[in-house]
Motif scaffolding. Structure first.
Motif, mmCIF file in Angstrom:
data_model
loop_
_atom_site.group_PDB
_atom_site.id
_atom_site.type_symbol
_atom_site.label_atom_id
_atom_site.label_comp_id
_atom_site.label_asym_id
_atom_site.label_seq_id
_atom_site.Cartn_x
_atom_site.Cartn_y
_atom_site.Cartn_z
ATOM 1 N N LEU A 245 0.863 -1.229 -0.077
ATOM 2 C CA LEU A 245 -0.081 -0.013 -0.004
ATOM 3 C C LEU A 245 0.860 1.391 -0.129
ATOM 4 O O LEU A 245 1.525 1.493 0.955
ATOM 5 C CB LEU A 245 -0.766 0.165 1.361
ATOM 6 N N TYR A 246 0.676 2.103 -1.153
ATOM 7 C CA TYR A 246 1.599 3.271 -0.998
ATOM 8 C C TYR A 246 0.464 4.616 -1.304
ATOM 9 O O TYR A 246 -0.537 4.404 -2.176
ATOM 10 C CB TYR A 246 2.390 3.354 -2.490
ATOM 11 N N ILE A 247 0.823 5.607 -0.350
ATOM 12 C CA ILE A 247 -0.217 6.777 -0.341
ATOM 13 C C ILE A 247 0.563 7.934 -0.940
ATOM 14 O O ILE A 247 1.765 8.381 -0.255
ATOM 15 C CB ILE A 247 -0.761 6.885 1.077
ATOM 16 N N PHE B 42 -2.711 3.660 -3.748
ATOM 17 C CA PHE B 42 -2.230 2.750 -4.690
ATOM 18 C C PHE B 42 -1.954 1.362 -4.028
ATOM 19 O O PHE B 42 -1.294 1.187 -2.923
ATOM 20 C CB PHE B 42 -0.867 2.881 -5.564
ATOM 21 N N LEU B 43 -2.614 0.302 -4.466
ATOM 22 C CA LEU B 43 -2.480 -1.083 -3.706
ATOM 23 C C LEU B 43 -1.951 -1.956 -4.786
ATOM 24 O O LEU B 43 -2.514 -2.099 -5.873
ATOM 25 C CB LEU B 43 -3.924 -1.393 -3.166
ATOM 26 N N ASP C 185 3.337 2.813 3.012
ATOM 27 C CA ASP C 185 4.181 3.552 2.756
ATOM 28 C C ASP C 185 3.711 5.047 2.361
ATOM 29 O O ASP C 185 2.611 4.975 1.564
ATOM 30 C CB ASP C 185 5.150 3.228 1.516
ATOM 31 N N CYS C 186 4.108 6.145 2.523
ATOM 32 C CA CYS C 186 3.508 7.243 2.188
ATOM 33 C C CYS C 186 4.955 8.458 2.155
ATOM 34 O O CYS C 186 5.754 8.552 3.134
ATOM 35 C CB CYS C 186 2.544 7.933 3.240
ATOM 36 N N ASP C 187 4.577 9.205 1.015
ATOM 37 C CA ASP C 187 5.614 10.455 0.815
ATOM 38 C C ASP C 187 5.727 11.479 1.996
ATOM 39 O O ASP C 187 6.617 11.895 2.351
ATOM 40 C CB ASP C 187 5.355 11.053 -0.611
ATOM 41 N N TYR C 188 4.406 11.692 2.631
ATOM 42 C CA TYR C 188 4.104 12.680 3.726
ATOM 43 C C TYR C 188 4.850 12.104 4.927
ATOM 44 O O TYR C 188 5.648 12.881 5.577
ATOM 45 C CB TYR C 188 2.721 12.954 3.818
#
Length: 268
Positions: free
Chosen positions: A126-128, A137-138, A223-226
């Motif tokens: 899981l990516y946000i 996105f999954l 996972d998340c860029d923020y």
């Protein structure tokens, strides 16, 4: 994580090795005072994490970092130096983190924990994405939420970065033109219920946590860029271009904070 330490100052490697004893899954498989020796080792031995000094005789740490990244694209690289001036050079070499000498035990521990998080992140499906338009996105595919309000509630939870979101706060931000009453609050409760059912239906049932009037996300599951930006990840710092959750007006407060952090980091 199979780890190598590369530094022409023995004390620095010894200090890092002592701290590493308290971090599970960090296995130091090599210590080198020359970059070319470390590279030869990596050619025949797997390396998951490398702590690299920048200023060394012969091949420097930046050159070694590039070579290691070519061989192991998913390797976690942390650069160390006695100077701040190499931060941007390290960034362009694909560094994941940067610490300066003489570093404290807290900095060493933080870097080691960061390396573990980065390693885990590579395995998360899981990516946000929050920089720019908000998207989830999954397994590499965009997630389509069952309604705009459901998606916005999820965005608010992401914005909290693991912190709690109260029902009153969420309602006032998403339904800002409606009076806070029990009847109107049912709009939020219904949307949250739909969100929980939806996450469960796509295999993410453990992501949303609820306790009475409070909800939050388990940040270990995505996972998340923020989140990476707030953790000091220099890749995320480079990715941030002054836009954050552009779909939502309430995100402007967080955007201001991110811009200030980014400004201060680029002064280094």
């Amino acid at each position: 994580m199979k780890t190598i330490l590369v530094d022409d100052e023995l004390w620095a490697m010894d200090k890092f090795e002592i701290e590493a004893e308290f971090i599970p899954d960090i296995e130091i498989v090599g210590k080198f005072d020359r970059a070319d020796e470390a590279l030869r080792f990596a050619e025949t031995n797997r390396v998951d994490f490398a702590l690299l000094d920048i200023e060394m005789p012969g091949m420097n740490g930046l050159e070694l970092g590039k070579a290691l990244r070519e061989r192991y694209p998913e390797i976690v690289i942390i650069f160390v130096s006695g100077y701040d001036r190499y931060v941007l050079d390290a960034l362009h070499c694909g560094a994941d983190y940067y610490i300066t000498k003489p570093y404290s035990s807290d900095q060493v521990t933080s870097a080691l924990k960061r390396a573990k998080l980065l390693s885990r992140r590579q395995e998360k499906p899981l990516y946000i994405r929050t920089f720019g338009a908000f998207e989830v996105f999954l397994n590499g595919k965009a997630v389509k939420f069952p309604g705009a309000k459901v998606k916005e509630i999820f965005a608010l939870l992401v914005d909290k970065n693991g912190g709690g979101l109260k029902s009153e706060e969420a309602f006032s931000m998403i339904w800002e033109n409606k009076e806070y009453t029990d009847t109107n609050l049912s709009l939020y409760r219904n949307a949250v219920h739909r969100l929980a059912e939806f996450l469960d239906s796509i295999g993410l049932g453990g992501l949303l946590i609820a306790d009475k009037n409070m909800r939050w996300l388990n940040t270990e599951l995505y996972d998340c860029d923020y989140n990476r930006f707030l953790d000091g990840d220099i890749k995320a710092t480079e990715e941030f271009q002054g836009e954050y959750m552009t779909d939502y007006s309430w995100a402007e407060n967080t955007l201001g904070m991110l811009c200030e952090i980014s400004k201060n980091r680029r002064k280094i």
